[in-house]
Enzyme design. Sequence first.
Site, PDB file in Angstrom:
ATOM      1  N   LYS A  36     105.417 -36.751   8.551  1.00 28.75           N
ATOM      2  CA  LYS A  36     104.922 -37.742   7.573  1.00 28.75           C
ATOM      3  C   LYS A  36     103.410 -37.910   7.723  1.00 28.75           C
ATOM      4  CE  LYS A  36     109.045 -40.616   7.527  1.00 28.75           C
ATOM      5  NZ  LYS A  36     109.491 -41.848   8.189  1.00 28.75           N
ATOM      6  N   GLY A  48     111.526 -42.937  14.425  1.00 31.36           N
ATOM      7  CA  GLY A  48     112.945 -42.579  14.419  1.00 31.36           C
ATOM      8  C   GLY A  48     113.181 -41.193  14.992  1.00 31.36           C
TER       9      GLY A  48
END
Length: 392
Positions: free
Chosen positions: A196, A349
């Site tokens: 990301k 995560g």
Amino acid sequence: MKFVEELDVRGRTVFVRVDFNVPLNDKGEIRNETRIRASLPTIQYLLGRGAKLILASHLGRPKGKPDPSMSLRPVARRLGELLGREVVMAPEVVGPDAARLKAGLGPGGVLLLENVRFHPGETKNDDALASALAEGVDVFINDAFGSSHRAHASVVGIAAHVPVIAAGYLMKKEVEYLRRVIHPAKPFVAVLGGAKTEDKIPVIENLLRKADHILIGGAMAYTFFLAQGKTAGKSLVEPEKTDIARGILAKSAELGVNFLLPLDHVLAASIESGRVEAVVEGLPFPADLMGVDIGPKTVAAYGAVIAQAKTVFWNGPLGVFETPAFAEGTVAVAKAVAEANAVSVIGGGDSIAAVAKAGVTDKITHVSTGGGASLEFIANETLPGIEALERP
Ligand code: ADP
Ligand code: MG
């Protein structure tokens, strides 16, 4: 910032923004419930004090409209089991059904709203949505640390419409641990990777003033190489971020930050192939191959820097660690972090999953539920969702 324990909540309607953004498999089953469990202290505290609870979260990235594959229904079921009491599921974020269910809540009752990102106003921090969410709410608690780097309606906007606002247990714990990294013992090493990168690259600029060493891996590395004019075959890159990346490289040289990019690379024809085609030093890569992991020379170089660290912050796997053949670099660096005589913080995560895969979770000082949020908190020393709680 007020803390939930300072409030009188008996009989009050309390809206808690939680982070129930759990991974689901293709059958809609929860793959990892860490984030649900992380919110239990706040939920149980409030229920024990006789509050009426409204819970809200996002899950995944639905595009502002309902998408059954990202419904919070499986979470409501699991949360009900964990709490040993009924969790009522609202079929919408706001609207007549949600309003009726809110009005029907008694002390000790729990209502979970449907995925807030099913509403187009959530990510736009739309004030009409924020005020609709706040309807009938006496107290707003933000316990969604992992979502607090986003100025969204259920994280930031709602706070202005509720008389009493405070942080929950998870938020408090995250902020306390991460503040230790804001004023780190030196040398401070930041390890950054993952996919990301669009969100994460802009934040690195602020990290340059704190870190002594920045070690880059994962897909993020290829945007920095591209900024140096080196192409990386089919590797995942963020071409729109090369200007910022170039600025970061220049500024790190100016500030004397040891900014390292991978020395060698594991290449594959595709992620799906699961097979290593070559290990190479330097770029460019053949046009039909992509970088999927850092190579052994990089592992050794990064390991040597980490061994000297007094503080380590890590966000983002250094390769496609979900595939066994591409996991070696990430696992080796995870072990180096675990063995270092340093305060270590790992967030995100996928990063949590990578450290678990390496079997070293117990040796990490703090495992943060937030990835982008932990990185941004350390770099900027606050987050939009925390600022929204800091009302006089
Ligand atoms: P986190 O969840 O810890 O914040 P991200 O979501 O940013 O981390 O990134 C995790 C993902 O990055 C993983 O799914 C991993 O497979 C992927 N990734 C790491 N390196 C690469 C790479 N070289 N090419 C493509 N994807 C990568
Ligand atoms: Mg991730």
